[in-house]
Enzyme design. Structure first.
Site, PDB file in Angstrom:
ATOM      1  N   GLY A 189      63.005 -31.414   3.759  1.00 39.36           N
ATOM      2  CA  GLY A 189      62.801 -31.405   5.341  1.00 39.36           C
ATOM      3  C   GLY A 189      63.061 -30.059   6.151  1.00 39.36           C
ATOM      4  N   GLY A 242      60.251 -29.216  -0.163  1.00 36.93           N
ATOM      5  CA  GLY A 242      58.868 -28.999  -0.377  1.00 36.93           C
ATOM      6  C   GLY A 242      57.979 -27.981   0.346  1.00 36.93           C
ATOM      7  N   TYR A 257      47.959 -35.019  12.111  1.00 39.94           N
ATOM      8  CA  TYR A 257      49.355 -34.706  12.579  1.00 39.94           C
ATOM      9  C   TYR A 257      49.131 -34.055  13.986  1.00 39.94           C
ATOM     10  CZ  TYR A 257      51.187 -35.461   8.126  1.00 39.94           C
ATOM     11  OH  TYR A 257      51.671 -35.746   6.690  1.00 39.94           O
ATOM     12  N   CYS A 274      31.490 -35.212   9.210  1.00 39.92           N
ATOM     13  CA  CYS A 274      31.194 -36.212  10.204  1.00 39.92           C
ATOM     14  C   CYS A 274      32.062 -36.820  10.732  1.00 39.92           C
ATOM     15  CB  CYS A 274      29.938 -36.907   9.608  1.00 39.92           C
ATOM     16  SG  CYS A 274      28.532 -35.901   8.945  1.00 39.92           S
ATOM     17  N   GLU A 275      32.955 -36.455  11.580  1.00 39.38           N
ATOM     18  CA  GLU A 275      34.260 -37.128  12.141  1.00 39.38           C
ATOM     19  C   GLU A 275      34.698 -36.455  13.503  1.00 39.38           C
ATOM     20  OE1 GLU A 275      35.479 -39.860  11.468  1.00 39.38           O
ATOM     21  OE2 GLU A 275      34.811 -40.614   9.688  1.00 39.38           O
ATOM     22  N   TYR A 335      51.092 -29.435   1.492  1.00 35.40           N
ATOM     23  CA  TYR A 335      50.429 -30.485   2.068  1.00 35.40           C
ATOM     24  C   TYR A 335      49.207 -30.204   2.639  1.00 35.40           C
ATOM     25  CZ  TYR A 335      55.421 -32.241   2.120  1.00 35.40           C
ATOM     26  OH  TYR A 335      56.522 -32.713   1.841  1.00 35.40           O
TER      27      TYR A 335
HETATM   28  C1  PLP Z   1      58.402 -35.757   1.455  1.00 33.41           C
HETATM   29  C2  PLP Z   1      59.643 -35.624   0.869  1.00 33.41           C
HETATM   30  C3  PLP Z   1      60.485 -34.471   0.638  1.00 33.41           C
HETATM   31  C4  PLP Z   1      59.918 -33.006   0.868  1.00 33.41           C
HETATM   32  O1  PLP Z   1      59.851 -32.854   2.288  1.00 33.41           O
HETATM   33  P1  PLP Z   1      59.546 -31.237   2.697  1.00 33.41           P
HETATM   34  O2  PLP Z   1      59.469 -31.759   4.396  1.00 33.41           O
HETATM   35  O3  PLP Z   1      58.340 -31.019   2.232  1.00 33.41           O
HETATM   36  O4  PLP Z   1      60.785 -30.467   2.211  1.00 33.41           O
HETATM   37  C5  PLP Z   1      61.791 -34.602   0.008  1.00 33.41           C
HETATM   38  N1  PLP Z   1      62.029 -36.061  -0.437  1.00 33.41           N
HETATM   39  C6  PLP Z   1      61.367 -37.111  -0.097  1.00 33.41           C
HETATM   40  C7  PLP Z   1      62.131 -38.274  -0.345  1.00 33.41           C
HETATM   41  C8  PLP Z   1      60.053 -36.869   0.563  1.00 33.41           C
HETATM   42  O5  PLP Z   1      59.689 -38.054   0.968  1.00 33.41           O
END
Ligand code: PLP
Length: 414
Positions: free
Chosen positions: A238, A276, A317, A343-344, A372
């Site tokens: 996150g 991530g 988003y 086409c959106e 992503y």
């Molecule tokens: C999506 C997700 C992550 C990674 O989130 P990031 O914001 O990309 O770091 C980690 N753990 C879970 C359970 C997730 O759903």
């Protein structure tokens, strides 16, 4: 470090001119910096001298070469499907570093993960816990689990990427958690190994994470009183990145926000992190070509050959991605919508953005596309998925070839 920089008004990824790649293999193309990916991983990992496992959230990017790069640095994987388990194993990620989250695990996925002996399942409901127990018993195995608990703290991020609230579909509610743990403890084919929480993505403010950690730490202590000893604290991912002008807290602050609350337990636990976006987000650009310039009434459009099928975040988003010409010429800026060929009406990369007055045929770089980006791309409008390139110093190589027309019908029968 920055993966991308301008040299004599020309954009480079490390020591390679972006234009050179675009001309050679056409566009749209995702261009990643290997040095940046490595640096992010090592910076993150070295922030935690404590016992820990970094499990890259591979939904952010599941390219084999990138996963292998992380795997070689010691990364594990946070997976959310059997498909992601398959890819992780292909990338040589050790099972002992794989955690499996997701609210909709199917029987075959649970069996597959038990066969591979992953580190643990991050369980998202009572029914799932019972299902895992049953399947583990039938295989005469013990499944290691963590319960994903909702701290019920607002992460102050976009509602589509907040996950730890009462109204979200993820995890179990904070009040129910104790009961579920007690139930789990009595299941003979379950090994209660950890606790998991993940409150959302693109976090830029640490206070929700600090409050969540405190709540979870309290719960862990309560569990200990009931003789349920948590060995793995999985704090999810996150941590945000800079897309525009967001200020991202330094890693040592991020660490403090989480670790402090658990200090009474610190000698007994192994940390699990699931970053991530933080590791991969700013490792890549998407390079697109301007096909046409167009004016409709008061609006100006740049129509590019990359659209929501390549990068869906703006459409999904309303996400901001920086867009700059690959060659800058100090021209006046024009207010434009940068749109794709799909086409959106929601097929845009940017809206009402001031961008240098570029010409048809020029290339634009869309920044922060390493997480992503490709992993959320699709074949909508029967468009071919883009090519991916990895740069290292002066060298570059294709790590996923552009799809061909034949690929479009390869799975179909007529
Ligand atoms: C999506 C997700 C992550 C990674 O989130 P990031 O914001 O990309 O770091 C980690 N753990 C879970 C359970 C997730 O759903």
């Amino acid at each position: 470090m920055d993966a991308f920089h301008y040299k004599n008004k020309e954009l480079f990824c490390e020591d390679v001119a972006v234009r050179e790649i675009a001309e050679k293999i056409k566009t749209p193309v995702f261009i990643y910096s290997e040095t940046y990916l490595k640096q992010q991983f090592l910076d993150f990992s070295k922030t935690f001298p404590e016992k820990h496992i970094v499990c890259f959230a591979i939904k952010a990017n599941n390219n084999l070469s990138i996963l292998k790069l992380f795997s070689n640095l010691g990364s594990g994987a946070d997976i959310v499907s059997g498909g992601e388990l398959y890819i992780s194993k292909k990338a040589n990620i050790p099972s002992s570093k794989i955690v499996f989250a997701g609210i909709g695990k199917e029987d075959w996925e649970i069996e597959y993960a038990l066969d591979k002996e992953i580190l643990m399942f991050n369980v998202e409901s009572l029914s799932e816990l019972n299902k895992i127990s049953k399947i583990a018993c039938s295989k005469k195995k013990k499944a290691r689990i963590a319960v994903r608990v909702n701290p019920e703290i607002d992460p102050k991020t976009h509602p589509y990427i907040s996950t730890g609230l009462k109204k979200n579909k993820f995890g179990v509610s904070y009040d129910e958690a104790l009961n579920i743990y007690q139930h789990a403890k009595n299941l003979s084919c379950i090994d209660v190994a950890g606790i998991h929480f993940h409150i959302g993505s693109q976090l830029t403010d640490l206070s929700p994470l600090r409050e969540s950690s405190e709540k979870i730490a309290q719960l862990v202590l309560k569990l200990k009183e009931k003789d349920i000893n948590i060995r793995y604290i999985d704090v999810g991912g996150g941590l945000g990145i800079t897309y525009k002008d967001e200020k991202i807290p330094p890693l040592n602050e991020y660490k403090k926000a989480i670790v402090s609350a658990f200090s009474p337990l610190k000698d007994e636990i192994v940390w699990v992190f699931e970053p991530g976006r933080f590791l991969a987000g700013n490792s890549a650009i998407l390079v697109v070509k301007i096909l046409y310039k167009k004016e409709n009434g008061a609006k100006k459009f740049l129509i590019t050959n990359g659209g929501m099928n390549d990068l869906i975040r703006p459409a999904l988003y309303n996400a901001y991605h920086e867009i700059l010409p690959v060659i800058t010429k100090k021209r006046n800026k024009e207010k434009v919508d940068v749109v794709g060929p799909i086409c959106e009406s929601c097929d845009f990369l940017a809206q009402e953005r001031f961008i240098e007055d570029v010409e048809e045929g020029e290339y634009l770089a869309v920044f922060s596309c390493g997480a992503y980006g490709f992993s959320m791309s699709s074949n909508y409008n029967a468009r071919l998925k883009a090519c991916e390139v990895l740069v290292n110093g002066k060298n570059w190589r294709i790590i996923r070839r552009r799809e061909s027309l034949e690929d479009l019908t390869a799975y179909e029968t007529d």
